[in-house]
Design a protein around this motif. Structure first.
Motif: not given
Length: 494
Positions: A8, A11-15, A18-19, A46, A59
């Motif tokens: 998880r 996944a948030v770091r990947g988001l 992408l952002l 985030l 992040r």
């Protein structure tokens, strides 16, 4: 932390990555300008919900990498191993912004939202100003440049330059983020929404009520966009042939792009003779650009103005492209970057600005890379320029975002300086804008030939020309005070 927690977290770091990529689409060529107002808000959320300073740092660094590698994708094939260094530097740039976002919005209150609306734009502008140093590549990808087509917003550049545009965009994003922050109280949501609405309202109100700059006349400029011609003689001949086609258009000046003459006319009497004949035949002076080795053995890029009587005036490019026209610390880095697009020999920089004259109008000449620096534009206006003229060339980046990015920035430079701006490319996107940022001409990179444009002459001086970079200076002070205050609190606790 278990395996599910690690998945998880990444996944948030990947988001975040992408952002960060998505935010780059606010710039041309996609030109989704509204992302400048709202595209940063999801990232702020985030960062605020990171759970720790370390995670906020992760992040923000990944978001920064995503943004810069997307925005600068067009330069990566040219730099080889330097791309790795660019990724590392990019990863560091937004870390302070992410950490302070976490500090201010992890436990939000209306007061903290208001404070974040001041501090976070200041930190953002401070980072933008630092990374805009000429030896780091200059002020590309500044958030405020995304608003070049939104004239009511763009008008703010006359007050504080692109820096003020960036600051208000970040403040609005802080408001949107607070209004949508999961778990926030109604008071916090109301404070966030109020911040965004007030910022947008003040910006639009100023833009709609601001009177147009007074126009005292016009100058008719013919631009020659010849495209890439590798042979030196053929390139010169191509420009001469295209220039002769403007006969009868009533122009006051013909402008060629950067490196339109790959040899020194001073060593070629025949070339000087052809330039004089060309100027006489079309009835106006011709502004050429020389990229050649001079009599002293050094390579220079020089604007030269020729009339029927010969050479009228010159300007030497002062601010050179790092790695493209010179290599910082060449003795250390030169060997590592062989077989890339770096300059194999350092060009010689000029030392002072010049003012040229054509048709009774004072021209402030700049050359390609120099066009993205607000301070150089202010300088030539302070020296009396009525219109700024840029000779550019982006032959290495044909078909990429680099072309519309450079051309669109001319709209911001025009509003900042209160002077119409003309950009003529050898290969790129040629453009012209008046002092309100209205587009007067736009010639895409795949078109070849000439364009003729009537360029307004504006009088008066903008606050940004008079006061200079007061916004970054204020941002530095606010950022420094914030860091000292937070640091002292940490020390007191210990």
């Amino acid at each position: 932390m278990g395996a599910a927690g690690r998945v998880r977290r990444w996944a948030v770091r990947g988001l975040a990555l992408l952002l960060g990529c998505l935010l780059a689409f606010a710039f041309p060529a996609p030109a989704l300008w509204w992302l400048g107002w709202a595209g940063l808000a999801p990232l702020l959320m985030l960062f605020a919900r990171a759970g720790s300073y370390r995670e906020a740092g992760w992040r923000s660094s990944l978001a920064s990498v995503g943004f810069f590698l997307t925005f600068f994708h067009w330069v990566l094939p040219q730099v080889g191993l330097l791309a790795l260094a660019m990724a590392i530097v990019a990863g560091v740039l937004w870390v302070p912004f992410g950490l302070l976002t976490f500090r201010l919005l992890r436990e939000p209150s209306p007061a903290r939202v208001a404070l974040a609306g001041i501090v976070l734009p200041s930190v953002w502008v401070s980072v933008e100003a630092v990374r805009s140093w000429q030896h780091l590549g200059g002020p590309w990808g500044l958030l405020g440049l995304t608003q070049w087509q939104v004239r009511p917003v763009l008008a703010l550049a006359a007050l504080g330059g692109v820096w003020l545009l960036s600051a208000v965009l970040v403040a609005a994003n802080v408001g949107f983020a607070a209004a949508a922050l999961p778990g926030a109280s109604r008071a916090v949501r109301l404070a966030g929404a109020s911040l965004a609405v007030v910022v947008a309202g003040l910006v639009l109100g100023h833009g709609l009520l601001r009177p147009d700059a007074a126009v005292t006349g016009t100058i008719r400029v013919a631009g020659v966009q010849a495209g890439v011609v590798h042979d030196a003689e053929q390139r010169f001949a191509r420009h001469v042939d295209l220039t002769r086609t403007v006969r009868g258009h009533g122009q006051d000046l013909v402008v060629w792009g950067q490196s339109s003459m790959p040899f020194d006319p001073a060593q070629r009497p025949d070339a000087v003779s052809r330039l004089r004949q060309t100027a006489e035949s079309v009835g106006s002076d011709v502004l050429v650009n020389v990229d050649a080795r001079g009599t002293d053995g050094r390579i220079r890029k020089t604007t030269q103005q020729y009339g029927a009587g010969g050479l009228v005036g010159t300007y030497e490019k002062r601010r050179l492209v790092p790695f493209g026209e010179y290599v910082p610390m060449r003795s250390l880095l030169g060997g590592l970057l062989q077989d890339t697009g770096i300059a194999d020999e350092d060009r010689a920089p000029g030392v002072e600005p010049s003012i040229l004259r054509a048709g009774g109008v004072r021209l402030g000449p700049l050359i390609s890379y120099e066009s993205i620096f607000p301070d150089l534009r202010r300088e030539v206006v302070r020296h009396g320029a009525d219109v700024t003229v840029v000779q550019g060339s982006l032959t290495s980046f044909h078909g990429t975002w680099a072309h519309p990015v450079q051309a669109s920035a001319e709209a911001v430079r025009a509003v900042e300086s209160g002077r119409s701006a003309v950009l003529v490319e050898l290969d790129g996107t040629s453009a012209a804008f008046d002092a309100q940022g209205r587009r007067l001409a736009w010639m895409p990179p795949d078109e070849r030939g000439i364009f003729v444009v009537d360029v307004p002459i504006h009088e008066g001086s903008t606050l940004y020309v008079r006061w200079g970079d007061w916004v970054p200076a204020t941002a530095y002070v606010i950022t420094a005070v914030t860091l000292v205050f937070l640091g002292s609190r940490v020390l007191l606790r210990r």
